[in-house]
Design a protein around this motif. Structure first.
Motif, PDB file in Angstrom:
ATOM      1  N   LEU A 273       0.830  -1.210   0.000  1.00 58.42           N
ATOM      2  CA  LEU A 273       0.000   0.000   0.000  1.00 58.42           C
ATOM      3  C   LEU A 273       0.861   1.256   0.000  1.00 58.42           C
ATOM      4  N   ILE A 274       1.953   1.236   0.758  1.00 62.02           N
ATOM      5  CA  ILE A 274       2.844   2.394   0.799  1.00 62.02           C
ATOM      6  C   ILE A 274       3.472   2.625  -0.581  1.00 62.02           C
ATOM      7  N   VAL A 275       3.918   1.562  -1.222  1.00 63.93           N
ATOM      8  CA  VAL A 275       4.509   1.696  -2.558  1.00 63.93           C
ATOM      9  C   VAL A 275       3.456   2.191  -3.546  1.00 63.93           C
ATOM     10  N   LEU A 276       2.250   1.622  -3.477  1.00 57.09           N
ATOM     11  CA  LEU A 276       1.175   2.041  -4.386  1.00 57.09           C
ATOM     12  C   LEU A 276       0.839   3.516  -4.207  1.00 57.09           C
ATOM     13  N   ASN A 277       0.687   3.953  -2.975  1.00 58.81           N
ATOM     14  CA  ASN A 277       0.349   5.364  -2.730  1.00 58.81           C
ATOM     15  C   ASN A 277       1.445   6.300  -3.235  1.00 58.81           C
ATOM     16  N   THR A 278       2.694   5.864  -3.115  1.00 62.79           N
ATOM     17  CA  THR A 278       3.804   6.675  -3.618  1.00 62.79           C
ATOM     18  C   THR A 278       3.761   6.756  -5.140  1.00 62.79           C
ATOM     19  N   ILE A 279       3.525   5.620  -5.792  1.00 64.73           N
ATOM     20  CA  ILE A 279       3.435   5.589  -7.254  1.00 64.73           C
ATOM     21  C   ILE A 279       2.283   6.474  -7.727  1.00 64.73           C
ATOM     22  N   LYS A 280       1.154   6.418  -7.057  1.00 62.05           N
ATOM     23  CA  LYS A 280       0.006   7.249  -7.434  1.00 62.05           C
ATOM     24  C   LYS A 280       0.349   8.729  -7.281  1.00 62.05           C
ATOM     25  N   ALA A 281       1.093   9.071  -6.230  1.00 61.75           N
ATOM     26  CA  ALA A 281       1.457  10.476  -6.005  1.00 61.75           C
ATOM     27  C   ALA A 281       2.347  11.003  -7.126  1.00 61.75           C
ATOM     28  N   VAL A 282       3.330  10.204  -7.549  1.00 65.49           N
ATOM     29  CA  VAL A 282       4.252  10.692  -8.582  1.00 65.49           C
ATOM     30  C   VAL A 282       3.599  10.696  -9.964  1.00 65.49           C
ATOM     31  N   MET A 283       2.551   9.902 -10.150  1.00 62.44           N
ATOM     32  CA  MET A 283       1.844   9.920 -11.433  1.00 62.44           C
ATOM     33  C   MET A 283       1.159  11.260 -11.680  1.00 62.44           C
ATOM     34  N   GLY A 284       0.862  11.981 -10.624  1.00 64.39           N
ATOM     35  CA  GLY A 284       0.217  13.276 -10.754  1.00 64.39           C
ATOM     36  C   GLY A 284       1.165  14.445 -10.599  1.00 64.39           C
ATOM     37  N   ASP A 285       2.466  14.182 -10.424  1.00 64.82           N
ATOM     38  CA  ASP A 285       3.436  15.260 -10.201  1.00 64.82           C
ATOM     39  C   ASP A 285       4.768  14.838 -10.801  1.00 64.82           C
ATOM     40  N   ASN A 286       5.136  15.417 -11.936  1.00 65.13           N
ATOM     41  CA  ASN A 286       6.358  15.017 -12.621  1.00 65.13           C
ATOM     42  C   ASN A 286       7.612  15.321 -11.805  1.00 65.13           C
ATOM     43  N   ASN A 287       7.588  16.383 -11.004  1.00 61.06           N
ATOM     44  CA  ASN A 287       8.756  16.697 -10.160  1.00 61.06           C
ATOM     45  C   ASN A 287       8.994  15.599  -9.127  1.00 61.06           C
ATOM     46  N   LEU A 288       7.892  15.093  -8.546  1.00 59.68           N
ATOM     47  CA  LEU A 288       8.025  13.983  -7.598  1.00 59.68           C
ATOM     48  C   LEU A 288       8.529  12.733  -8.296  1.00 59.68           C
TER      49      LEU A 288
END
Length: 447
Positions: A273-288
């Motif tokens: 879940l932690i990895v998934l949430n991180t992947i979802k966050a960077v999908m919406g922010d190219n800098n991340l």
């Protein structure tokens, strides 16, 4: 846009893919002959067959001891005659899209057309291997140079640029997308309008801009350097095989993605879940996305361990978890996350938004099966119509049209009757989409 152009040029004039496209026009001057590059630790993959290189900012001349006569080694360049490449193409698609967005339900219908146009005159510039060999005998490495001192502490592989393609004249690359009723624009209601919109983009390629390059590995040890004429290639483990010999391209992609993501099934539900949430966050922010990619690559490059820190709360939860992983597991997880991020980097911004919407709708696993079915066909054969399994299409119109839009952005026009037409040799783009869907499905527990 620059990345599309350079990949197209390499595909047109170098089918063997020995040249590596330059991906950023801002960095083109760092890929000139004799420049030193770092080869990232990650291996080549099916959706990005070119090696991953990173600029160092130094040339070979910078790190060598002075020559006896003080002559610059820039004079050993060789130039070839320029030649012209011209391409004009246009595609037309029709369809509709209905997306439910709280508090409104917006119906989008219409058609879309895309066109690409360029005429460019590349020229080869090269350094002969005989010239490099003579230079190697004459000049040793400056072991006191700060870059060489720091290089000893890492596992970074070093390469020198021996040949480039550069623009011998200024050129313009043009791309146009015309959409009626909001189709193939931003596919969320806040970005759509019930009208005709035309999106035109162009980029000026300056004279002397590096478009693609070739390298040779160099080895540095004990104050000397040598050219590696027979570099060893990493081999994928055969234990990770596809499900059956008749899978075609799908089997090849499955072999790679299962191997690269082999650590994910060993994670606990909380870690997934932690990895998934991180992947979802960077999908919406190219800098991340760029920050996470950089951090994951540094893990494998450092010999003495690496402390993970970030000012971004979206990344810190993952980094705090990774600090407790044994070194071996940490390297495997960094490899898996990097592989997924590389696939996301190959997708368009609209596709990332559609994938996030697909996660919310819980249709990722079905999309994975559909895209896998596409990979069973020879997508680079030409614009020949084929059919996918009708049972893989969605019963709900919103899910089906969302998926059609997702696939079309990877270069395959898919209709409601299951017919599909590749538009521009889309195997690599579809493979990247498959990897993204596979990872999201695995991490979300829906595979």
């Amino acid at each position: 846009m620059f990345k599309k152009l350079t990949k197209c040029i390499v595909n047109q004039m170098d089918p063997s893919k020995e040249f590596v496209p330059v991906e950023s026009i801002a960095d083109n001057e760092h890929f000139r002959p004799l420049y030193l590059l770092k080869k990232k630790s990650k291996p080549k993959n099916l959706f990005h067959p070119a090696p991953y290189y990173q600029r160092t900012g130094f040339t070979l001349d910078h790190v060598l001891l002075p020559g006896g006569d003080g002559t610059s080694i820039e004079s050993i360049h060789e130039d070839s005659s320029p030649f012209t490449l011209t391409k004009t193409c246009a595609d037309q698609a029709d369809g509709g899209l209905s997306i439910s967005v709280d508090p409104a339900n917006v119906e989008l219908k219409g058609g879309a057309s895309t066109s690409k146009e360029f005429s460019i005159t590349p020229q080869k510039k090269s350094i002969s291997l005989d010239s490099l060999e003579a230079l190697r005998r004459e000049r040793g490495i400056n072991t006191e140079h700060s870059f060489i001192r720091q290089l000893r502490k890492t596992n970074i592989r070093l390469f020198v640029v021996t040949e480039i393609l550069e623009a011998s004249e200024e050129a313009v690359y043009k791309e146009s997308t015309k959409a009626n009723g909001g189709f193939k624009i931003k596919l969320y209601a806040t970005f759509c309008a019930q009208s005709t919109r035309e999106d035109k983009q162009s980029i000026v390629i300056p004279k002397g801009c590096t478009l693609a390059f070739r390298t040779i590995p160099i080895q540095i040890r004990d104050g000397a350097w040598d050219l590696d004429h027979f570099p060893a290639e990493a081999v994928r483990k055969a234990a990770y095989v596809a499900d059956g010999p008749s899978q075609g391209n799908l089997g090849v992609v499955l072999t790679e993605v299962k191997y690269s993501c082999r650590i994910f099934p060993e994670l606990s539900p909380d870690q997934l879940l932690i990895v998934l949430n991180t992947i979802k966050a960077v999908m919406g922010d190219n800098n991340l996305l760029q920050e996470l990619s950089h951090k994951m690559e540094e893990i494998s490059e450092q010999n003495d361990g690496y402390e993970l820190k970030s000012e971004s709360p979206e990344l810190q939860a993952l980094f705090s978890t990774l600090q407790h992983f044994p070194r071996g597991d940490l390297l495997l997880l960094a490899e898996g996350i990097t592989y997924v991020l590389d696939a996301l980097h190959e997708l368009m911004e609209d596709q990332l938004l559609l994938l996030l919407e697909s996660l919310e709708r819980k249709i990722v696993s079905q999309q994975l099966k559909l895209v896998g079915n596409l990979l069973k066909h020879d997508l680079n054969k030409g614009k020949e119509t084929f059919f996918v399994d009708a049972g893989l299409l969605f019963p709900h119109a919103e899910d089906q049209e969302l998926t059609i839009a997702l696939v079309e952005l990877s270069g395959v026009q898919l209709q409601e009757d299951g017919s599909a037409v590749p538009t521009d040799q889309p195997f690599e783009a579809v493979a990247a989409l498959f990897v993204a869907l596979y990872a999201l499905s695995l991490l979300s527990g829906s595979e």
